[in-house]
Design a protein around this motif. Structure first.
Motif, PDB file in Angstrom:
ATOM      1  N   VAL A   3     -33.309 -42.508 -19.432  1.00  0.00           N
ATOM      2  CA  VAL A   3     -33.214 -41.213 -18.763  1.00  0.00           C
ATOM      3  C   VAL A   3     -34.220 -41.208 -17.620  1.00  0.00           C
ATOM      4  N   ILE A   4     -33.731 -41.011 -16.410  1.00  0.00           N
ATOM      5  CA  ILE A   4     -34.599 -40.964 -15.229  1.00  0.00           C
ATOM      6  C   ILE A   4     -34.638 -39.529 -14.731  1.00  0.00           C
ATOM      7  N   ILE A   5     -35.839 -38.959 -14.684  1.00  0.00           N
ATOM      8  CA  ILE A   5     -36.018 -37.571 -14.263  1.00  0.00           C
ATOM      9  C   ILE A   5     -36.687 -37.554 -12.895  1.00  0.00           C
ATOM     10  N   SER A   6     -36.010 -36.977 -11.933  1.00  0.00           N
ATOM     11  CA  SER A   6     -36.562 -36.861 -10.583  1.00  0.00           C
ATOM     12  C   SER A   6     -35.975 -35.617  -9.941  1.00  0.00           C
ATOM     13  N   LEU A   7     -36.813 -34.660  -9.628  1.00  0.00           N
ATOM     14  CA  LEU A   7     -36.322 -33.399  -9.085  1.00  0.00           C
ATOM     15  C   LEU A   7     -35.501 -33.627  -7.828  1.00  0.00           C
ATOM     16  N   SER A   8     -36.036 -34.340  -6.858  1.00  0.00           N
ATOM     17  CA  SER A   8     -35.318 -34.547  -5.601  1.00  0.00           C
ATOM     18  C   SER A   8     -34.352 -35.716  -5.679  1.00  0.00           C
ATOM     19  N   GLY A   9     -34.686 -36.721  -6.468  1.00  0.00           N
ATOM     20  CA  GLY A   9     -33.847 -37.905  -6.553  1.00  0.00           C
ATOM     21  C   GLY A   9     -33.749 -38.675  -5.259  1.00  0.00           C
ATOM     22  N   ARG A  10     -34.652 -38.443  -4.320  1.00  0.00           N
ATOM     23  CA  ARG A  10     -34.527 -39.030  -2.984  1.00  0.00           C
ATOM     24  C   ARG A  10     -35.470 -40.205  -2.745  1.00  0.00           C
ATOM     25  N   ASN A  11     -36.500 -40.339  -3.568  1.00  0.00           N
ATOM     26  CA  ASN A  11     -37.495 -41.378  -3.321  1.00  0.00           C
ATOM     27  C   ASN A  11     -37.032 -42.746  -3.801  1.00  0.00           C
ATOM     28  N   ALA A  12     -37.658 -43.776  -3.261  1.00  0.00           N
ATOM     29  CA  ALA A  12     -37.247 -45.149  -3.567  1.00  0.00           C
ATOM     30  C   ALA A  12     -37.365 -45.470  -5.046  1.00  0.00           C
ATOM     31  N   LEU A  13     -38.419 -44.992  -5.712  1.00  0.00           N
ATOM     32  CA  LEU A  13     -38.671 -45.393  -7.096  1.00  0.00           C
ATOM     33  C   LEU A  13     -37.541 -44.988  -8.042  1.00  0.00           C
ATOM     34  N   PRO A  14     -37.145 -43.719  -8.140  1.00  0.00           N
ATOM     35  CA  PRO A  14     -36.067 -43.384  -9.074  1.00  0.00           C
ATOM     36  C   PRO A  14     -34.721 -43.996  -8.692  1.00  0.00           C
ATOM     37  N   VAL A  15     -34.428 -44.079  -7.397  1.00  0.00           N
ATOM     38  CA  VAL A  15     -33.154 -44.664  -6.969  1.00  0.00           C
ATOM     39  C   VAL A  15     -33.101 -46.134  -7.346  1.00  0.00           C
ATOM     40  N   GLU A  16     -34.139 -46.864  -6.986  1.00  0.00           N
ATOM     41  CA  GLU A  16     -34.186 -48.291  -7.284  1.00  0.00           C
ATOM     42  C   GLU A  16     -34.200 -48.543  -8.790  1.00  0.00           C
ATOM     43  N   MET A  17     -34.868 -47.679  -9.531  1.00  0.00           N
ATOM     44  CA  MET A  17     -34.923 -47.850 -10.986  1.00  0.00           C
ATOM     45  C   MET A  17     -33.530 -47.712 -11.590  1.00  0.00           C
ATOM     46  N   ALA A  18     -32.768 -46.734 -11.127  1.00  0.00           N
ATOM     47  CA  ALA A  18     -31.408 -46.557 -11.634  1.00  0.00           C
ATOM     48  C   ALA A  18     -30.534 -47.750 -11.279  1.00  0.00           C
ATOM     49  N   VAL A  19     -30.614 -48.201 -10.053  1.00  0.00           N
ATOM     50  CA  VAL A  19     -29.800 -49.337  -9.609  1.00  0.00           C
ATOM     51  C   VAL A  19     -30.130 -50.589 -10.417  1.00  0.00           C
ATOM     52  N   HIS A  20     -31.403 -50.879 -10.545  1.00  0.00           N
ATOM     53  CA  HIS A  20     -31.822 -52.108 -11.219  1.00  0.00           C
ATOM     54  C   HIS A  20     -31.539 -52.027 -12.716  1.00  0.00           C
ATOM     55  N   ALA A  21     -31.741 -50.862 -13.315  1.00  0.00           N
ATOM     56  CA  ALA A  21     -31.488 -50.709 -14.741  1.00  0.00           C
ATOM     57  C   ALA A  21     -30.019 -50.962 -15.058  1.00  0.00           C
ATOM     58  N   ARG A  22     -29.130 -50.406 -14.259  1.00  0.00           N
ATOM     59  CA  ARG A  22     -27.699 -50.620 -14.504  1.00  0.00           C
ATOM     60  C   ARG A  22     -27.312 -52.079 -14.298  1.00  0.00           C
ATOM     61  N   ALA A  23     -27.958 -52.738 -13.362  1.00  0.00           N
ATOM     62  CA  ALA A  23     -27.686 -54.164 -13.157  1.00  0.00           C
ATOM     63  C   ALA A  23     -28.098 -54.985 -14.379  1.00  0.00           C
ATOM     64  N   LEU A  24     -29.080 -54.473 -15.130  1.00  0.00           N
ATOM     65  CA  LEU A  24     -29.534 -55.150 -16.343  1.00  0.00           C
ATOM     66  C   LEU A  24     -28.650 -54.839 -17.549  1.00  0.00           C
ATOM     67  N   GLY A  25     -27.691 -53.936 -17.385  1.00  0.00           N
ATOM     68  CA  GLY A  25     -26.839 -53.537 -18.491  1.00  0.00           C
ATOM     69  C   GLY A  25     -27.350 -52.346 -19.255  1.00  0.00           C
ATOM     70  N   VAL A  26     -28.262 -51.603 -18.648  1.00  0.00           N
ATOM     71  CA  VAL A  26     -28.812 -50.383 -19.243  1.00  0.00           C
ATOM     72  C   VAL A  26     -28.006 -49.189 -18.752  1.00  0.00           C
ATOM     73  N   ARG A  27     -27.674 -48.279 -19.652  1.00  0.00           N
ATOM     74  CA  ARG A  27     -26.963 -47.063 -19.247  1.00  0.00           C
ATOM     75  C   ARG A  27     -27.985 -46.023 -18.802  1.00  0.00           C
ATOM     76  N   VAL A  28     -27.663 -45.305 -17.744  1.00  0.00           N
ATOM     77  CA  VAL A  28     -28.630 -44.428 -17.078  1.00  0.00           C
ATOM     78  C   VAL A  28     -28.141 -42.982 -17.077  1.00  0.00           C
ATOM     79  N   ILE A  29     -29.029 -42.093 -17.491  1.00  0.00           N
ATOM     80  CA  ILE A  29     -28.812 -40.652 -17.379  1.00  0.00           C
ATOM     81  C   ILE A  29     -29.797 -40.134 -16.335  1.00  0.00           C
ATOM     82  N   GLY A  30     -29.307 -39.444 -15.333  1.00  0.00           N
ATOM     83  CA  GLY A  30     -30.180 -38.886 -14.304  1.00  0.00           C
ATOM     84  C   GLY A  30     -30.327 -37.388 -14.472  1.00  0.00           C
ATOM     85  N   VAL A  31     -31.553 -36.901 -14.401  1.00  0.00           N
ATOM     86  CA  VAL A  31     -31.832 -35.460 -14.450  1.00  0.00           C
ATOM     87  C   VAL A  31     -32.450 -35.102 -13.105  1.00  0.00           C
TER      88      VAL A  31
END
Length: 251
Positions: free
Chosen positions: A116-144
């Motif tokens: 679960v990735i929590i980011s109010l704006s969702g615009r910064n590099a860290l949460p975006v890159e984390m979601a992209v890389h996590a899914r590439a690893l086969g991790v399912r991602v929930i964004g808040v």
């Protein structure tokens, strides 16, 4: 500001947001709870991440009485809350390209887990890159996140995308851009943020759904009890021993 004390108006604003989330995000909450239940049932591990004040909602579901014992905090040094000096360092680190990949590559996360990735704006590099890389690893991602930011601000990630664009399930907190619910003629800036109240409630609603879905499937949810009630420590010890391979906050 209309009639009512500032406290009354803040409560009204927070309650209004909670009601919107309850009504408009019911389907997404059910999907997120089901995703986490699927992960638990399949032997996967659960992780939550948030930067800055978004980390408060992530921390609130880790090692929490009444919460799922399997929820682990994915901590990125320097961005967990405002525990660094200067506090602005955390905000700067959220914009650093490559940081999320380095964190995930050295974390316990593996294919079949859920994050679960929590980011109010969702615009910064860290949460975006984390979601992209996590899914590439086969991790399912929930964004808040607050979807409004994608319509009213620009992305700070090289791809031009937002957190919401890289998730299996998105939970929209409905928070307005700027995260301040009140205005007053005598105060030059909006004030009274409500994102923590709403995001924390969203997280608890999802985990309540997860526990109920597991129970419906005949799986006892691995819940923690308060250590301040008789038998609580013994209960938690049993749960932590049974799920020791999926709990990382004890290491």
């Amino acid at each position: 500001m209309s009639d009512g004390t500032p406290a009354d108006l803040f409560f009204d604003a927070a309650i209004g947001l909670l009601q919107r989330v309850r009504e408009e995000e019911a389907e997404a909450i059910a999907a997120a709870g089901g995703l986490l239940a699927d992960t638990v049932a399949a032997g996967g591990r659960l992780f939550a991440f948030g930067a800055g004040h978004s980390s408060l909602a992530a921390q609130d579901v880790v090692y929490r009485a009444g919460g799922l014992a399997l929820m682990n905090l994915l901590a990125v040094p320097g961005v967990v809350g405002v525990d660094v000096t200067p506090a602005t360092l955390g905000s700067a680190l959220e914009r650093v390209d490559g940081l999320a990949s380095a964190v995930l590559d050295t974390s316990p996360l593996r294919a079949g887990d859920a994050l679960v990735i929590i980011s109010l704006s969702g615009r910064n590099a860290l949460p975006v890159e984390m979601a992209v890389h996590a899914r590439a690893l086969g991790v399912r991602v929930i964004g808040v996140t607050s979807v409004a930011y994608a319509a009213q601000t620009s992305s700070r990630h090289a791809s031009g995308t937002f957190l919401k664009d890289h998730c299996d399930v998105v939970l929209d907190s409905k928070i307005a851009v700027g995260d301040a619910e009140l205005t007053l003629d005598t105060i030059p800036a909006p004030f009274a943020p409500a994102s923590t109240v709403v995001t924390t409630a969203l997280m608890q609603a999802v985990l309540a759904t997860t526990a109920a879905v597991l129970a419906d499937r005949g799986i006892e949810p691995p819940l923690l009890r308060s250590g301040n009630v008789d038998g609580g420590h013994e209960w938690n010890g049993r749960v932590m021993e049974e799920y020791a391979d999926r709990i990382f906050y004890r290491n």
